[in-house]
Design a protein around this motif. Structure first.
Motif, short mmCIF file in Angstrom:
data_model
loop_
_atom_site.label_atom_id
_atom_site.label_comp_id
_atom_site.label_asym_id
_atom_site.label_seq_id
_atom_site.Cartn_x
_atom_site.Cartn_y
_atom_site.Cartn_z
N TYR A 1 1.01 25.02 -13.12
CA TYR A 1 1.48 24.60 -11.80
C TYR A 1 2.93 24.95 -11.58
CZ TYR A 1 -2.53 22.29 -9.79
OH TYR A 1 -3.74 22.05 -9.21
N SER A 2 3.75 24.79 -12.62
CA SER A 2 5.18 25.04 -12.49
C SER A 2 5.44 26.52 -12.18
CB SER A 2 5.87 24.60 -13.77
OG SER A 2 7.12 25.22 -13.86
N ILE A 3 4.78 27.41 -12.94
CA ILE A 3 5.03 28.84 -12.71
C ILE A 3 4.42 29.28 -11.38
CG2 ILE A 3 3.01 29.91 -13.86
CD1 ILE A 3 5.12 31.80 -15.23
N ALA A 4 3.33 28.64 -10.98
CA ALA A 4 2.71 28.97 -9.69
C ALA A 4 3.64 28.61 -8.55
CB ALA A 4 1.38 28.23 -9.54
N GLU A 5 4.10 27.36 -8.55
CA GLU A 5 4.87 26.88 -7.41
C GLU A 5 6.28 27.44 -7.37
OE1 GLU A 5 4.34 22.69 -7.85
OE2 GLU A 5 2.46 22.70 -6.71
N ASN A 6 6.89 27.58 -8.55
CA ASN A 6 8.30 27.99 -8.55
C ASN A 6 8.50 29.50 -8.61
OD1 ASN A 6 9.03 25.27 -8.59
ND2 ASN A 6 8.81 25.20 -10.82
N SER A 7 7.51 30.22 -9.10
CA SER A 7 7.72 31.65 -9.28
C SER A 7 6.77 32.51 -8.46
CB SER A 7 7.59 32.01 -10.75
OG SER A 7 8.50 31.26 -11.51
N TYR A 8 5.46 32.37 -8.72
CA TYR A 8 4.53 33.29 -8.06
C TYR A 8 4.43 33.08 -6.56
CZ TYR A 8 2.92 34.98 -12.56
OH TYR A 8 2.87 35.57 -13.78
N LEU A 9 4.46 31.82 -6.13
CA LEU A 9 4.15 31.58 -4.72
C LEU A 9 5.40 31.51 -3.84
CD1 LEU A 9 1.10 29.26 -5.30
CD2 LEU A 9 1.10 31.63 -4.55
N VAL A 10 6.51 32.08 -4.33
CA VAL A 10 7.72 32.09 -3.49
C VAL A 10 7.49 32.83 -2.18
CG1 VAL A 10 9.47 31.76 -5.26
CG2 VAL A 10 8.59 34.07 -4.81
N ALA A 11 6.67 33.88 -2.24
CA ALA A 11 6.42 34.67 -1.03
C ALA A 11 5.69 33.82 0.01
CB ALA A 11 5.59 35.90 -1.36
#
Lengths: 141, 218
Positions: free
Chosen positions: B150-160
């Motif tokens: 969840y952390s990498i999804a919300e903070n990194s991948y889904l920035v766009a």
């Protein structure tokens, strides 16, 4: 004189044709109504998993084009849609054993969506009426 | 004179169309900052873009997969779970198209992260991949701690997605396919349930694969 006779013959033929067409559309009107309502139900309730072309998904979700299966299981399709499906089934010679979730649909909606499925994706199995579905639902396992 | 102006207008219109349709570069998403360095006695200002940070997950074969395995690769990341009855089959169907287009490309990967690691163990993911018809090492199904995912999804991948949308939260469950370049910068997010957007993704992957390899600096 000859001219009038031709006109009479042509109009008689036209009337007969019209009669035949309208008779046919009386029976097919119900089918068309079932089919188009069923198409909408399919889009909202079935398409995500089974696909817009009814092709399913690899070995996870079966295709809906196995007419032999649909014919053979004619009387249990309503139960499958209403209460879902567990266990192994064989479609187009492939084995599937994932769970299919139940769909909270009324008997009429089930009849419509089966009619749509049974006459799409290459299937040509005709109409399934609400009465048939109601009878089938009484015998669910 | 009139003819000349008219001709120029046509050329201008053509050029603008061309730059819109056959776009040769993709936007870079995420935060950025300017960094000034001294190179050969001169001060040079560079833009440093947000990148996908370090991570470590396990794939469907039980192998440990980290950010290092993606060095110099273009990849697509998404978030799913094997028992998801709603949008996931549609996403899988569309991702299979991406897989079919690039499965033989050595510089391309797909990372599908499960958001239900409790149920989606390594054997469950392997069985799922097998049933989808996915083998080899182009498409990895990754499992790890739920909070890490969840952390990498919300903070990194889904920035766009965050940048482009005014909707609040819940991005992880919305079926996005996130496109990452060879330098681990996010370059696009596509609705994984929409066939048209997935076609665009397939085209954009080609664009990123054609970009030069990053310098092998730290």
């Amino acid at each position: 004189m000859r001219y009038i006779r031709t006109i009479a013959a042509v109009s008689t033929l036209a009337i007969i044709t019209l009669l035949i067409v309208s008779c046919e559309s009386n029976t097919s009107l119900e089918f068309k109504r079932y089919y188009s309502e069923g198409a909408e139900i399919y889009q909202t309730r079935c398409q995500n998993c089974h696909g817009n072309d009814g092709a399913g998904l690899s070995a996870l979700i079966p295709a809906l084009n196995d007419s032999t299966f649909l014919k053979k299981n004619k009387n249990s399709l309503a139960c499958t849609i209403r209460y879902g499906l567990k266990g192994v089934i064989n479609i187009n010679g492939k084995t599937f054993d994932e769970n299919m979730p139940a769909a909270e649909l009324a008997p009429m909606e089930i009849a419509q969506v089966i009619t749509y499925m049974n006459n799409s994706f290459g299937n040509q199995l005709g109409i399934v009426t609400m009465d048939e579905v109601e009878a089938d639902l009484k015998n669910c396992k | 004179m009139r003819k000349l102006v008219f001709g120029l207008l046509i050329i201008a219109a053509y050029a603008s169309c061309k730059s819109n349709n056959g776009k040769s570069t993709l936007p870079i998403y995420g935060s950025r900052k300017a960094v000034t360095k001294i190179v050969d006695g001169k001060s040079v200002t560079d833009t440093v873009y947000q990148t996908i940070p370090q991570f470590r997950f396990v794939n469907q074969y039980g192998d440990s997969i980290s950010n290092k395995n993606l060095d110099g690769k273009v990849y697509v990341a998404d978030f799913f779970f094997t028992t998801c009855p709603s949008i996931c089959p549609q996403m899988a169907r569309n991702m299979l198209k991406v897989f079919a287009a690039y499965k033989n490309s050595a510089d391309f990967r797909i990372l599908s992260h499960t958001i239900d690691p409790k149920h989606d163990s390594v054997p469950v993911l392997k069985k799922y991949a097998d049933k989808l018809g996915v083998n080899g090492n182009t498409w990895w199904f990754l499992q790890g701690k739920k909070e890490d995912t969840y952390s990498i999804a919300e903070n990194s991948y889904l920035v766009a997605v965050k940048q482009d949308s005014s909707a609040a939260g819940g991005y992880v469950h919305q079926g996005y396919f996130v496109l990452v370049d060879k330098q681990k910068r996010v370059r696009g997010a596509y609705d994984g349930t929409e066939a048209k957007q997935v076609d665009q993704l397939i085209a954009d992957i080609k664009t990123l694969l054609a970009e030069p390899d990053p310098k092998t600096t730290p």
